[in-house]
Scaffold this motif. Sequence first.
Motif, short mmCIF file in Angstrom:
data_model
loop_
_atom_site.label_atom_id
_atom_site.label_comp_id
_atom_site.label_asym_id
_atom_site.label_seq_id
_atom_site.Cartn_x
_atom_site.Cartn_y
_atom_site.Cartn_z
N UNK A 1 -1.38 14.23 -6.53
CA UNK A 1 -2.88 13.96 -5.35
C UNK A 1 -2.19 13.07 -3.36
N UNK A 2 -2.39 13.39 -2.92
CA UNK A 2 -2.31 12.50 -1.28
C UNK A 2 -3.47 11.82 -1.96
N UNK A 3 -3.08 10.45 -1.32
CA UNK A 3 -3.68 9.46 -0.87
C UNK A 3 -4.19 9.19 0.60
N UNK A 4 -5.27 8.88 1.31
CA UNK A 4 -5.91 8.79 2.31
C UNK A 4 -6.02 7.26 2.26
N UNK A 5 -5.64 6.42 2.60
CA UNK A 5 -6.12 4.86 2.46
C UNK A 5 -7.05 4.18 3.88
N UNK A 6 -7.54 3.87 4.15
CA UNK A 6 -8.02 3.13 4.80
C UNK A 6 -8.50 1.38 4.88
N UNK A 7 -7.71 0.81 5.29
CA UNK A 7 -7.57 -0.62 6.13
C UNK A 7 -8.62 -1.12 6.68
N UNK B 1 0.42 -1.41 0.24
CA UNK B 1 -0.32 0.12 0.06
C UNK B 1 0.74 0.99 0.07
N UNK B 2 1.94 0.92 0.84
CA UNK B 2 3.06 2.12 0.83
C UNK B 2 3.33 2.55 -0.92
N UNK B 3 3.74 1.27 -1.55
CA UNK B 3 4.43 1.89 -2.82
C UNK B 3 3.26 2.17 -3.38
N UNK B 4 1.74 1.83 -3.05
CA UNK B 4 0.98 2.46 -4.40
C UNK B 4 0.64 3.79 -4.37
N UNK B 5 0.59 4.29 -3.15
CA UNK B 5 0.40 5.55 -2.62
C UNK B 5 1.33 6.50 -3.17
N UNK B 6 2.88 5.95 -2.90
CA UNK B 6 3.96 7.13 -2.63
C UNK B 6 4.12 7.02 -4.74
#
Length: 342
Positions: A55-61, A42-47
């Motif tokens: 665009x910043x990504x706020x990811x809620x698991x 998930x960190x690789x995807x967001x970065x």
Amino acid sequence: MSKFKLVKNVVVGLALLAGAAVPAMAKETLVVYTGIHEEDFTNAIKKEFTRQTGIDVEMLVIPANGTLIARVQTEKDKPRADVIVDTTVDFIMKLKGEGLIQPYKAKAENADFVQRGYADPDGYMHGWFAITPMIFWNKDRFDTDPSLKGVPYPASWDDLLNPAFKGKIIVPNPQTTAMGAVMYMTQIFRLGEEKTWDYARKLNSNVAQYTTSASLPVALVERGEGTIGVAWSSDVLGATIGRGQKLGLSVPQDNAVSVWTAGIVKGGPNPEGARKFVDFLQSDFVQQASAKLGYRLPVSPTVTPLEGVPTLSSIKAVKYDLDWAAQNVDRVRKQWAKETNN
């Protein structure tokens, strides 16, 4: 005007200018709901998405698919999420039926992509990885077991019925796991329902344990508490590639291929960002990361799977009727319990 008052006015003026500049400097944000728990992935995807788009990504698991879907339903009057990812086809189509997701024709979704079942023609479902049931075994335990000398490794569903495997197989319980239910649904679509119950009774004779979680057979066979197991490909590859466990593996033909999808939340705060994110999920970067960091099967034909892992196109899949499976899964689970006395 005193020197102090002049300095104060300058400071106030700069502060007002800075304050006025805040809205222009605020970064665009995208809210993503997902069930993916691997932080490296998930960190690789967001970065990378932020690097490409700004665009910043706020990811809620949200680990359970049912809970994720329920949250979207609860927030329908004021959606907080822009995109949901990591959901099965039946869940995403349920949201489509309720009018909670909106269509988008993603860049990678050509006619072949749609024909393979990775996307729907109306643009509501966007497949971006797949998993499939695998048969696997503990190499050391299998090769040193005198009762298995000369016995071939299991490569097909029918191979699991070999009497030599009596009491040596661990599979997920179909009453408590989607993986177990998919395994027996696959037999129904492969053999027909009457022959499936004969298959279930024979397999039951070889089963040492039905587990309450889908991934537990991998841990138990790793530890030598069983010789052979059945589990999702991502769990098995996580053990062999991720942890270096000495497991043999085989993908049986006449199998189920489970495509996991993304959907754009209708009325979400950033629809344009959501469309960019869907395209990003189907890009080579994410497809490669999905294989290397999540041990999943890429849906893109241009991305090479990990060494020793079959391509999706090489797997012969049964005609898996999702509607029939959804309508009959409770009945099938009860019948399985009756046929196997579990």
